[in-house]
Enzyme design. Structure first.
Site, mmCIF file in Angstrom:
data_model
loop_
_atom_site.group_PDB
_atom_site.id
_atom_site.type_symbol
_atom_site.label_atom_id
_atom_site.label_comp_id
_atom_site.label_asym_id
_atom_site.label_seq_id
_atom_site.Cartn_x
_atom_site.Cartn_y
_atom_site.Cartn_z
ATOM 1 N N SER A 1 0.823 -1.211 0.000
ATOM 2 C CA SER A 1 0.000 0.000 0.000
ATOM 3 C C SER A 1 0.858 1.262 0.000
ATOM 4 O O SER A 1 2.020 1.253 0.408
ATOM 5 C CB SER A 1 -0.908 0.014 1.226
ATOM 6 O OG SER A 1 -1.634 -1.183 1.314
HETATM 7 N N1 SAH Z 1 -1.102 -4.236 3.695
HETATM 8 C C1 SAH Z 1 -0.569 -4.856 2.498
HETATM 9 C C2 SAH Z 1 -1.498 -4.603 1.350
HETATM 10 C C3 SAH Z 1 -1.458 -5.622 0.289
HETATM 11 S S1 SAH Z 1 -2.688 -5.362 -0.994
HETATM 12 C C4 SAH Z 1 0.803 -4.261 2.206
HETATM 13 O O1 SAH Z 1 1.006 -3.092 2.520
HETATM 14 O O2 SAH Z 1 1.637 -4.951 1.651
HETATM 15 C C5 SAH Z 1 -4.063 -6.247 -0.365
HETATM 16 C C6 SAH Z 1 -3.869 -7.715 -0.118
HETATM 17 O O3 SAH Z 1 -5.160 -8.271 0.186
HETATM 18 C C7 SAH Z 1 -3.328 -8.536 -1.305
HETATM 19 O O4 SAH Z 1 -2.158 -9.187 -0.911
HETATM 20 C C8 SAH Z 1 -4.457 -9.524 -1.607
HETATM 21 O O5 SAH Z 1 -3.993 -10.805 -2.019
HETATM 22 C C9 SAH Z 1 -5.182 -9.612 -0.271
HETATM 23 N N2 SAH Z 1 -6.566 -10.075 -0.318
HETATM 24 C C10 SAH Z 1 -7.522 -9.803 -1.253
HETATM 25 N N3 SAH Z 1 -8.681 -10.416 -0.928
HETATM 26 C C11 SAH Z 1 -8.465 -11.083 0.247
HETATM 27 C C12 SAH Z 1 -9.275 -11.891 1.090
HETATM 28 N N4 SAH Z 1 -10.560 -12.156 0.808
HETATM 29 N N5 SAH Z 1 -8.716 -12.406 2.208
HETATM 30 C C13 SAH Z 1 -7.411 -12.165 2.524
HETATM 31 N N6 SAH Z 1 -6.597 -11.409 1.766
HETATM 32 C C14 SAH Z 1 -7.112 -10.867 0.639
#
Ligand code: SAH
Length: 211
Positions: free
Chosen positions: A58
């Site tokens: 993010s």
């Molecule tokens: N906080 C993380 C953000 C990653 S983007 C960072 O800063 O690195 C959001 C993440 O949510 C992705 O890795 C995606 O695979 C995950 N995601 C999407 N749908 C999801 C779900 N239903 N359950 C768990 N994770 C999910």
């Protein structure tokens, strides 16, 4: 001033970062430890960056804004949905660790769950049992570890899943993307919620069901 210090200063100057414990987490948990090798040079730019599997770490501004709304405190138990790189998980862990706090993080994509674990382990949070990362669908929350003081999500749903509201303590907060906005929900009483909405952000979708 280092690139990390410059990034933090700009987030403070622009009013995104305010709370000392959150600012300290940004200083101690270095974003460069959570981005892929070939992107280390741009780790401190205020942008989301690709982490593989069509997902992103993010944007610092968005993480700062969401953590300030969440108001994480030491000793709390927090559910973090969408661990991705593990950066936000580690920021939360740094804040709650004192006083026996815990972060339960859920990631849907198995390869990213492993990457998040490797990154979070750089700060010994797995070893110290502050963080647990679980592979699965976070849209259902995680009932066996509930109730939570706070719930935060990094992927965007059409509406806040009811499971998250059920698994939240009274007095607790949810901060999560809905569409391209951020919603903050407070549980004022059993089945009673107050909500605020903030527009102008961008998120990857929350994907329900199996990988
Ligand atoms: N906080 C993380 C953000 C990653 S983007 C960072 O800063 O690195 C959001 C993440 O949510 C992705 O890795 C995606 O695979 C995950 N995601 C999407 N749908 C999801 C779900 N239903 N359950 C768990 N994770 C999910």
């Amino acid at each position: 001033m280092s690139s990390l210090e410059k990034l933090i200063k700009s987030l403070v100057d622009d009013g995104y970062l305010k709370t000392p414990s959150i600012i300290e987490a940004f200083q101690k948990i270095n974003r460069v430890d959570f981005v892929p090798e070939d992107l280390k040079e741009v780790a401190y730019e205020n942008n989301p960056l690709p982490i593989g599997y069509e997902q992103t770490i993010s944007q610092p501004l968005t993480v700062a804004f969401m953590l300030e709304l969440l108001e994480p405190k030491k000793g709390e138990k927090i559910l973090d949905i969408g661990a991705g790189s593990g950066w936000q998980t580690a920021l939360l862990a740094h804040i709650v660790a004192d006083g026996g706090g815990k972060v339960i993080a859920i990631e849907r994509i198995p390869e990213l769950k492993t990457i998040a674990e490797e990154n979070v382990a750089k700060y010994n949070f797995l070893e110290k049992d502050v963080v647990q990362i679980i592979q699965g669908d976070g849209s259902k929350g995680r009932k066996d570890k509930a109730p939570y003081d706070k719930i935060i999500a990094a992927a965007s749903a059409d509406k806040i899943p009811s499971a998250w509201k059920e698994q939240l303590k009274i007095g607790g907060r949810i901060v999560a993307p809905v569409g391209q906005s951020i919603v903050m929900i407070e549980k004022t009483e059993q089945n009673q919620f107050a909500q605020k909405q903030y527009f102008g952000f961008s998120f990857v979708p929350l994907v329900k069901g199996k990988v």
